[in-house]
Design an enzyme around this catalytic site. Structure first.
Site, PDB file in Angstrom:
ATOM      1  CB  SER A 127      -0.961   0.041   1.146  1.00 53.02           C
ATOM      2  OG  SER A 127      -1.653   1.161   1.195  1.00 53.02           O
TER       3      SER A 127
ATOM      4  N   GLY B 125      -0.168   4.546  -0.109  1.00 55.26           N
ATOM      5  CA  GLY B 125      -1.313   5.689   0.426  1.00 55.26           C
ATOM      6  C   GLY B 125      -1.840   6.127  -0.773  1.00 55.26           C
TER       7      GLY B 125
ATOM      8  N   GLY C 186      -6.957   0.658   4.623  1.00 57.46           N
ATOM      9  CA  GLY C 186      -6.140  -0.248   4.472  1.00 57.46           C
ATOM     10  C   GLY C 186      -6.849  -1.576   4.410  1.00 57.46           C
ATOM     11  CG  ASP C 187      -8.314  -2.382   8.307  1.00 50.60           C
ATOM     12  OD1 ASP C 187      -7.260  -2.842   8.412  1.00 50.60           O
ATOM     13  OD2 ASP C 187      -8.750  -1.689   9.197  1.00 50.60           O
TER      14      ASP C 187
ATOM     15  N   GLY D  97      -1.864   4.599  -4.329  1.00 54.33           N
ATOM     16  CA  GLY D  97      -2.434   3.367  -4.696  1.00 54.33           C
ATOM     17  C   GLY D  97      -1.773   1.931  -4.137  1.00 54.33           C
TER      18      GLY D  97
END
Length: 309
Positions: A217, A219, A248-249, A222
């Site tokens: 990830s 941020g 993020g989840d 993408g």
């Protein structure tokens, strides 16, 4: 059925204020509470995507009761949390309505006794025969062995269940060596694991350490994926501002749902990025803005990367 594991469950509390300033009092304009911890956020998004989900981990005290009560509002989510003597933690997100920025406060979590850890492992092993994939998510509460995720990865692999690992630090380092099917570190976690701050090099290095596939990830930029089938970057059409808690989840939920639905990697990544951005736009942690998700899904750009080391 998909299984998500949250060893450090939480009650996510979101405060909204008109402007956050240090050393002053604030009038809160809105308060929301949701069952939280990374795996519970993943489960909520998976359920919204139409998947049956079981959640396990630990819950205790008044906070744990609030978490379990909140789960009753999720009909597609089955509660298999293991009761403990200690009180589950709280996480506080303070959203500044003027800037859209969020300040996060995370409690460490309760101490887990050896008997409670053993009870969890029995529940976990009993659940695996009935699941199509498992996500191991978040930090370890005090008392849980640092190699816990490595052991849980091996148990899932022995049962023939694909496993996604989303954690950090030493638990990630040990977990990767157990050869999970996928890991999803952010840029800082990836750098800590590999020692490299160049995303593609670090992602390749993380895969060489044992993960079958690595999705990093980045941020607002993408996702970057290095897999046996190829390397890709997936980016949203524009930067979005809001509460990033749970973004993020949601990406994990997109990746995991794509796995069990046998989607091609570019489609998995597009779903993950669109869900992540739509979560930033949602008013509370662990939710996503469905109209925004449906609009963003067709706007995510997925490009192939050169596969040479």
């Amino acid at each position: 059925m998909i299984l998500t594991v949250t060893l450090n469950t939480a009650l996510d509390i979101t405060y909204r204020v008109r402007g956050l300033r240090p050393h002053t009092s604030h009038r809160v304009t809105e308060v929301t509470e949701r069952p939280g911890g990374k795996g519970l956020n993943v489960a909520r998004v998976l359920a919204a995507l139409g998947h049956e989900v079981t959640v396990t981990g630990f819950a205790g005290g008044a906070t744990g009761h609030a978490v379990r009560d909140g789960l009753t509002a999720e009909p597609a989510v089955t509660d298999a949390l293991v009761p403990i003597a200690g009180a589950s933690r709280r996480t506080i997100a303070v959203v500044d309505e003027l800037t859209g920025d969020t300040t996060q406060l995370n409690e460490p979590g309760p101490a887990i006794a050896p008997a409670e850890w053993n009870a969890f492992q029995e529940v976990y092993e009993d659940l695996l025969p009935d699941v199509s994939a498992v996500a191991l998510c978040g930090s370890l509460p005090p008392g849980v062995p640092v190699g816990a995720y490595a052991g849980l990865v091996r148990t899932a692999r022995a049962a023939g269940v694909p496993v996604l690992l989303d954690t950090s630090g030493e638990p990630l380092r040990r977990g990767v060596a157990a050869r999970p099917d996928m890991i999803k570190p952010n840029a800082d976690e990836l750098a800590e694991l590999t020692g490299s701050h160049e995303p593609l090099r670090a992602t390749r290095d993380a895969r060489r350490r044992g993960a079958h596939a690595v999705v990093a990830s980045l941020g607002t930029e993408g996702l970057l994926a290095v897999t046996p089938e190829g390397h890709w970057r997936a980016a949203p059409p524009a930067r979005v501002r809001g509460n990033p808690t749970g973004a993020g989840d949601s990406a994990v939920a997109g990746l995991l749902s794509g796995l069990v639905e046998h989607l091609a990697w570019p489609d998995r990544l597009a779903r993950a990025v669109a869900l992540s951005a739509a979560t930033v736009l949602a008013p509370a942690a662990g939710e996503f803005d469905r109209p925004a998700y449906e609009e963003l899904l067709g706007q995510v750009t997925v490009t192939a990367e050169a596969s040479a080391a």
